[in-house]
Design a protein around this motif. Sequence first.
Motif, mmCIF file in Angstrom:
data_model
loop_
_atom_site.group_PDB
_atom_site.id
_atom_site.type_symbol
_atom_site.label_atom_id
_atom_site.label_comp_id
_atom_site.label_asym_id
_atom_site.label_seq_id
_atom_site.Cartn_x
_atom_site.Cartn_y
_atom_site.Cartn_z
ATOM 1 N N MET A 1 9.329 -53.322 9.931
ATOM 2 C CA MET A 1 8.700 -52.769 8.744
ATOM 3 C C MET A 1 8.440 -53.915 7.755
ATOM 4 S SD MET A 1 10.059 -49.838 6.111
ATOM 5 C CE MET A 1 11.660 -50.526 5.779
ATOM 6 N N GLU A 2 7.208 -53.984 7.249
ATOM 7 C CA GLU A 2 6.849 -55.010 6.280
ATOM 8 C C GLU A 2 6.916 -54.421 4.875
ATOM 9 O OE1 GLU A 2 3.016 -57.642 5.116
ATOM 10 O OE2 GLU A 2 3.430 -57.370 7.252
ATOM 11 N N ILE A 3 7.536 -55.171 3.982
ATOM 12 C CA ILE A 3 7.693 -54.703 2.594
ATOM 13 C C ILE A 3 6.936 -55.652 1.673
ATOM 14 C CG2 ILE A 3 9.319 -54.299 0.712
ATOM 15 C CD1 ILE A 3 11.432 -53.744 2.894
ATOM 16 N N THR A 4 6.185 -55.102 0.750
ATOM 17 C CA THR A 4 5.534 -55.887 -0.289
ATOM 18 C C THR A 4 6.370 -55.746 -1.558
ATOM 19 O OG1 THR A 4 3.361 -55.465 0.675
ATOM 20 C CG2 THR A 4 3.428 -56.197 -1.619
ATOM 21 N N TRP A 5 6.991 -56.825 -1.968
ATOM 22 C CA TRP A 5 7.823 -56.787 -3.163
ATOM 23 C C TRP A 5 6.949 -56.907 -4.396
ATOM 24 C CZ3 TRP A 5 12.312 -54.908 -2.197
ATOM 25 C CH2 TRP A 5 12.906 -55.122 -0.972
ATOM 26 N N LEU A 6 7.257 -56.136 -5.391
ATOM 27 C CA LEU A 6 6.462 -56.067 -6.613
ATOM 28 C C LEU A 6 7.120 -56.868 -7.728
ATOM 29 C CD1 LEU A 6 5.713 -52.259 -6.423
ATOM 30 C CD2 LEU A 6 4.366 -54.142 -5.510
ATOM 31 N N LYS A 7 6.289 -57.313 -8.671
ATOM 32 C CA LYS A 7 6.770 -58.104 -9.806
ATOM 33 C C LYS A 7 6.592 -57.333 -11.102
ATOM 34 C CE LYS A 7 5.219 -62.413 -7.705
ATOM 35 N NZ LYS A 7 4.329 -63.556 -7.882
ATOM 36 N N LYS A 8 7.393 -57.687 -12.098
ATOM 37 C CA LYS A 8 7.244 -57.090 -13.428
ATOM 38 C C LYS A 8 6.057 -57.675 -14.177
ATOM 39 C CE LYS A 8 11.323 -57.989 -15.089
ATOM 40 N NZ LYS A 8 12.517 -58.033 -15.940
ATOM 41 N N ILE A 9 5.749 -58.929 -13.918
ATOM 42 C CA ILE A 9 4.664 -59.613 -14.613
ATOM 43 C C ILE A 9 3.528 -59.844 -13.623
ATOM 44 C CG2 ILE A 9 4.007 -61.738 -15.813
ATOM 45 C CD1 ILE A 9 6.851 -61.935 -16.837
ATOM 46 N N PRO A 10 2.294 -59.511 -13.993
ATOM 47 C CA PRO A 10 1.164 -59.704 -13.075
ATOM 48 C C PRO A 10 0.921 -61.188 -12.786
ATOM 49 C CG PRO A 10 0.383 -59.080 -15.240
ATOM 50 C CD PRO A 10 1.882 -58.975 -15.278
ATOM 51 N N ASP A 11 0.160 -61.453 -11.726
ATOM 52 C CA ASP A 11 -0.136 -62.823 -11.318
ATOM 53 C C ASP A 11 -1.351 -63.408 -12.015
ATOM 54 O OD1 ASP A 11 1.989 -62.968 -9.551
ATOM 55 O OD2 ASP A 11 0.821 -62.187 -7.885
ATOM 56 N N ASN A 12 -1.993 -62.633 -12.860
ATOM 57 C CA ASN A 12 -3.177 -63.153 -13.544
ATOM 58 C C ASN A 12 -3.225 -62.621 -14.974
ATOM 59 O OD1 ASN A 12 -3.671 -60.533 -12.854
ATOM 60 N ND2 ASN A 12 -5.699 -60.878 -12.045
ATOM 61 N N GLY A 13 -3.876 -63.401 -15.814
ATOM 62 C CA GLY A 13 -3.986 -63.032 -17.216
ATOM 63 C C GLY A 13 -5.156 -62.103 -17.461
ATOM 64 N N ILE A 14 -4.893 -61.031 -18.202
ATOM 65 C CA ILE A 14 -5.928 -60.068 -18.559
ATOM 66 C C ILE A 14 -5.860 -59.820 -20.067
ATOM 67 C CG2 ILE A 14 -6.768 -57.695 -18.285
ATOM 68 C CD1 ILE A 14 -7.121 -59.309 -15.753
ATOM 69 N N ALA A 15 -7.031 -59.789 -20.702
ATOM 70 C CA ALA A 15 -7.135 -59.443 -22.125
ATOM 71 C C ALA A 15 -7.944 -58.162 -22.238
ATOM 72 C CB ALA A 15 -7.827 -60.554 -22.892
ATOM 73 N N THR A 16 -7.423 -57.214 -23.009
ATOM 74 C CA THR A 16 -8.140 -55.975 -23.280
ATOM 75 C C THR A 16 -8.647 -56.040 -24.710
ATOM 76 O OG1 THR A 16 -6.668 -54.779 -21.781
ATOM 77 C CG2 THR A 16 -7.958 -53.453 -23.328
ATOM 78 N N LEU A 17 -9.956 -55.846 -24.871
ATOM 79 C CA LEU A 17 -10.585 -55.920 -26.186
ATOM 80 C C LEU A 17 -11.143 -54.562 -26.562
ATOM 81 C CD1 LEU A 17 -10.573 -58.904 -25.133
ATOM 82 C CD2 LEU A 17 -12.631 -59.231 -26.442
ATOM 83 N N ASP A 18 -11.018 -54.211 -27.838
ATOM 84 C CA ASP A 18 -11.669 -53.026 -28.380
ATOM 85 C C ASP A 18 -12.073 -53.319 -29.821
ATOM 86 O OD1 ASP A 18 -9.397 -52.630 -30.024
ATOM 87 O OD2 ASP A 18 -8.531 -51.150 -28.685
ATOM 88 N N ASN A 19 -12.472 -52.304 -30.548
ATOM 89 C CA ASN A 19 -12.936 -52.490 -31.932
ATOM 90 C C ASN A 19 -11.884 -53.052 -32.872
ATOM 91 O OD1 ASN A 19 -15.608 -51.691 -31.787
ATOM 92 N ND2 ASN A 19 -15.109 -49.540 -32.019
ATOM 93 N N TYR A 20 -10.608 -52.913 -32.521
ATOM 94 C CA TYR A 20 -9.547 -53.229 -33.463
ATOM 95 C C TYR A 20 -8.605 -54.345 -33.036
ATOM 96 C CZ TYR A 20 -11.137 -48.834 -35.335
ATOM 97 O OH TYR A 20 -11.935 -47.847 -35.849
ATOM 98 N N SER A 21 -8.626 -54.728 -31.744
ATOM 99 C CA SER A 21 -7.594 -55.668 -31.311
ATOM 100 C C SER A 21 -7.920 -56.376 -30.004
ATOM 101 C CB SER A 21 -6.264 -54.929 -31.149
ATOM 102 O OG SER A 21 -6.376 -53.962 -30.118
ATOM 103 N N ILE A 22 -7.136 -57.419 -29.780
ATOM 104 C CA ILE A 22 -7.057 -58.096 -28.492
ATOM 105 C C ILE A 22 -5.639 -57.876 -27.997
ATOM 106 C CG2 ILE A 22 -7.063 -60.326 -27.301
ATOM 107 C CD1 ILE A 22 -8.965 -61.358 -29.510
ATOM 108 N N VAL A 23 -5.507 -57.345 -26.793
ATOM 109 C CA VAL A 23 -4.191 -57.147 -26.192
ATOM 110 C C VAL A 23 -4.131 -57.999 -24.929
ATOM 111 C CG1 VAL A 23 -2.561 -55.496 -25.199
ATOM 112 C CG2 VAL A 23 -4.019 -54.794 -27.110
ATOM 113 N N LEU A 24 -3.156 -58.893 -24.886
ATOM 114 C CA LEU A 24 -2.962 -59.765 -23.736
ATOM 115 C C LEU A 24 -1.819 -59.230 -22.891
ATOM 116 C CD1 LEU A 24 -3.010 -63.151 -25.689
ATOM 117 C CD2 LEU A 24 -4.927 -62.104 -24.459
ATOM 118 N N ASN A 25 -2.013 -59.154 -21.571
ATOM 119 C CA ASN A 25 -0.877 -58.779 -20.740
ATOM 120 C C ASN A 25 0.151 -59.902 -20.811
ATOM 121 O OD1 ASN A 25 -1.909 -60.759 -18.991
ATOM 122 N ND2 ASN A 25 -2.117 -59.403 -17.251
#
Length: 123
Positions: free
Chosen positions: A1-25
């Motif tokens: 059985m192969e298991i894919t272990w997951l991380k708490k922090i993603p492997d890439n940087g993402i920024a979410t933008l809207d009218n009021y803010s920038i949110v960085l993962n």
Amino acid sequence: MEITWLKKIPDNGIATLDNYSIVLNMYAGSKIIDYYKLKIGVDEKHNIIIYPISRNEVEDKLLDETSLFSYVTSKSFVKISSKVLMNNIENITGIDLSTKRKFKTDYNSDKKYLTIFLDKEVK
């Protein structure tokens, strides 16, 4: 059985933008959370540049406090809130932020700033 272990922090940087803010993962935000304030600008390619500033730099260089932005952190994100900032970003770049949009980020360790690539939207 192969298991894919997951991380708490993603492997890439993402920024979410809207009218009021920038949110960085946390991957993107981890590069700036130890700093005092942020300088934020737009380069010639319409990428958003976030340059972290230490308290000593602010005091030593006598930087204009009105050109510096504060941020808040949590365990999973860094948030920069400013309607004026987001309006300026919309006006300069022509990007529509009436709905939340996500973009790839990258930290330049040589120049010590984070770039949000507005031409690399994540769907």
